[in-house]
Scaffold this active site. Structure first.
Site, PDB file in Angstrom:
ATOM      1  N   TRP A 296       0.822  -1.079   0.076  1.00  0.00           N
ATOM      2  CA  TRP A 296      -0.060  -0.014   0.045  1.00  0.00           C
ATOM      3  C   TRP A 296       0.866   1.323   0.016  1.00  0.00           C
ATOM      4  O   TRP A 296       0.555   2.134  -0.740  1.00  0.00           O
ATOM      5  CB  TRP A 296      -0.864  -0.045   1.188  1.00  0.00           C
ATOM      6  CG  TRP A 296      -1.800  -1.270   1.107  1.00  0.00           C
ATOM      7  CD1 TRP A 296      -1.817  -2.293   1.966  1.00  0.00           C
ATOM      8  CD2 TRP A 296      -2.804  -1.572   0.134  1.00  0.00           C
ATOM      9  NE1 TRP A 296      -2.788  -3.281   1.628  1.00  0.00           N
ATOM     10  CE2 TRP A 296      -3.482  -2.646   0.482  1.00  0.00           C
ATOM     11  CE3 TRP A 296      -3.270  -0.725  -0.968  1.00  0.00           C
ATOM     12  CZ2 TRP A 296      -4.309  -3.202  -0.373  1.00  0.00           C
ATOM     13  CZ3 TRP A 296      -4.137  -1.322  -1.790  1.00  0.00           C
ATOM     14  CH2 TRP A 296      -4.770  -2.513  -1.366  1.00  0.00           C
TER      15      TRP A 296
ATOM     16  N   ASP B 221      -1.605   6.710   6.843  1.00  0.00           N
ATOM     17  CA  ASP B 221      -2.698   5.796   6.469  1.00  0.00           C
ATOM     18  C   ASP B 221      -2.788   4.796   7.437  1.00  0.00           C
ATOM     19  O   ASP B 221      -1.837   4.096   7.747  1.00  0.00           O
ATOM     20  CB  ASP B 221      -2.282   5.012   5.272  1.00  0.00           C
ATOM     21  CG  ASP B 221      -2.802   3.970   4.716  1.00  0.00           C
ATOM     22  OD1 ASP B 221      -4.061   3.957   5.398  1.00  0.00           O
ATOM     23  OD2 ASP B 221      -2.927   3.395   3.473  1.00  0.00           O
TER      24      ASP B 221
ATOM     25  N   LYS C 144     -12.349  -1.889   7.626  1.00  0.00           N
ATOM     26  CA  LYS C 144     -11.905  -2.779   8.402  1.00  0.00           C
ATOM     27  C   LYS C 144     -12.239  -2.485   9.952  1.00  0.00           C
ATOM     28  O   LYS C 144     -13.030  -3.243  10.573  1.00  0.00           O
ATOM     29  CB  LYS C 144     -10.181  -2.620   8.447  1.00  0.00           C
ATOM     30  CG  LYS C 144      -9.725  -3.231   6.917  1.00  0.00           C
ATOM     31  CD  LYS C 144      -8.271  -2.677   6.877  1.00  0.00           C
ATOM     32  CE  LYS C 144      -7.991  -2.503   5.375  1.00  0.00           C
ATOM     33  NZ  LYS C 144      -8.192  -3.719   4.657  1.00  0.00           N
TER      34      LYS C 144
HETATM   35  N1  PLP Z   1      -3.967   1.197   2.961  1.00  0.00           N
HETATM   36  C1  PLP Z   1      -3.956   0.101   3.775  1.00  0.00           C
HETATM   37  C2  PLP Z   1      -2.926  -0.214   4.869  1.00  0.00           C
HETATM   38  C3  PLP Z   1      -4.686  -1.027   3.322  1.00  0.00           C
HETATM   39  O1  PLP Z   1      -4.832  -2.051   4.225  1.00  0.00           O
HETATM   40  C4  PLP Z   1      -5.718  -0.887   2.199  1.00  0.00           C
HETATM   41  C5  PLP Z   1      -6.532  -2.166   1.729  1.00  0.00           C
HETATM   42  O2  PLP Z   1      -6.551  -3.066   2.540  1.00  0.00           O
HETATM   43  C6  PLP Z   1      -5.588   0.166   1.449  1.00  0.00           C
HETATM   44  C7  PLP Z   1      -4.709   1.107   1.817  1.00  0.00           C
HETATM   45  C8  PLP Z   1      -6.515   0.354   0.022  1.00  0.00           C
HETATM   46  O3  PLP Z   1      -7.613   0.549   0.905  1.00  0.00           O
HETATM   47  P1  PLP Z   1      -8.936   0.738  -0.297  1.00  0.00           P
HETATM   48  O4  PLP Z   1      -9.245  -0.551  -0.907  1.00  0.00           O
HETATM   49  O5  PLP Z   1     -10.113   1.610   0.494  1.00  0.00           O
HETATM   50  O6  PLP Z   1      -8.356   1.631  -1.426  1.00  0.00           O
END
Ligand code: PLP
Length: 355
Positions: free
Chosen positions: A99, A166, A190
């Site tokens: 991510w 994040d 989550k």
């Molecule tokens: N950042 C983290 C730490 C994640 O775990 C995730 C998805 O699991 C994301 C970003 C991406 O999130 P989204 O699917 O809402 O774009």
């Protein structure tokens, strides 16, 4: 048989939250209409979003001068909105996984990006520390919990430049000093809600400093000005978020979520370390309490599929690890009762005895 959902997201939510959301989809507050068919401009929905914003502020102790937003687009859209709104010349990123890597990629479209630290050399199994932060960067971007690799930084980040974090997968699992951050964001699917809504906590005065023009929908100021209702917001996921926030408050707030997270993690890691069939993947000091990753020890490595099937038969859902890590990942978000973790441990012990 009682089933426990250890999936990484969308993931377990309190039963009360799912029941209240289902009810609102049929008859919202006894009005005789579904929340799905009601205008987001109705006073009834306004009360929902207002309370959700207030509860986020209350539970996390958000100081004056910050706005709480509920947007669409997922955390992935934030990867691009963050540099759009904050990157003038240069930004610093800590790369702790897939991510974070995606966030870096987007930021590079807007200016110079310095990867100040990375744990890629060891497949992201640790959290890099003691790195240098360039004083002339516009912000430092970090990911507090790495959902795929099961590493987490449990303290607030100290930095001489603004920190943007994040917190998709560990928001509301512990107290956070929001004043140390310029922005905190994440997908809500989550610890907060069903999929479809993104939370943003942003320091108002940090906005409006970049010289580029920002498309209306991608400018945080648009959403602050309109109270997250510049356009039609994800109504049902926001309602579901409100239910979870009420639940967290009723359970004792983030202090109690913190205690439960530690209790679950202590129990499960102790079993992983004890059981001859399993071993953890992340270094001990950086182990995540939200996503507990483990694999089979070398001697038992051919039994992975067998253990997955064995666990499923005992009501343990969603523990298959991400394809980048393999093995297993037991996601233990706020709504996971300690009984779920005990059921998984019992299953691991039964498997050990069998072999
Ligand atoms: N950042 C983290 C730490 C994640 O775990 C995730 C998805 O699991 C994301 C970003 C991406 O999130 P989204 O699917 O809402 O774009």
């Amino acid at each position: 048989m009682k089933k426990y959902n250890f999936g990484a997201g969308p993931s377990i939510l309190p039963q009360e939250v799912m029941k209240a959301t289902a009810e609102a989809c049929v008859d919202f507050n006894g009005i005789g209409l579904s929340l799905m068919e009601m205008s987001h401009r109705s006073k009834e929905f306004q009360a929902v979003i207002d309370e959700a914003q207030d509860l986020m502020k209350e539970l996390l102790g958000v100081p004056e001068g910050y706005s709480v937003l509920f947007l669409g687009g997922g955390a992935s859209l934030e990867f691009c909105m963050v540099p759009y709104n904050f990157l003038e010349n240069k930004a610093a990123y800590v790369n702790t996984g897939v991510w974070a890597t995606k966030a870096v990629k987007e930021a590079k479209l807007f200016g110079e990006v310095v990867e100040v630290a990375s744990s890629k050399d060891k497949n992201f199994t640790y959290y890099p520390k003691n790195f240098e932060i360039p004083q002339d960067a516009d912000y430092l971007h970090v990911t507090s919990n790495n959902t795929i690799y099961g590493t987490e930084y449990l303290k607030d980040f100290e930095s001489p430049i603004p920190v943007i974090c994040d917190m998709s997968s560990d928001i509301l699992s512990r107290p956070v000093d929001v004043s140390k951050y310029t922005m905190i964001y994440g997908g809500a699917q989550k610890n907060i809600s069903m999929a479809g809504v993104t939370f943003v906590i942003v320091k108002d005065e940090a906005l409006g400093k970049v010289s580029r023009a920002i498309p209306t929908m991608l400018d945080y100021r648009t959403h602050i000005k309109k109270g997250s209702m510049f356009n039609t917001p994800p109504v049902i996921p926001i309602y579901s978020a409100l239910q979870t926030l009420r639940w967290i408050k009723a359970q004792g707030g983030v202090v109690e979520m913190d205690r439960r997270a530690q209790e679950r993690a202590d129990l499960l890691y102790a079993e992983i370390d004890r059981n001859k069939c399993f071993k953890g993947t992340a270094v001990k000091e950086d182990r995540s309490r939200m996503n507990i990753c483990f694999i089979m020890t070398d001697e038992y490595k051919d039994l992975e599929a067998e253990f997955l099937a064995f666990a499923l038969e005992r009501g343990i859902w969603g523990i298959k690890g991400h394809r980048d890590v393999g093995g297993f990942r037991a996601s233990c978000y706020n709504a996971m009762p300690v009984e779920g973790v005990k059921a998984l441990i019992a299953c691991m012990q039964e498997f050990e005895e069998k072999h």
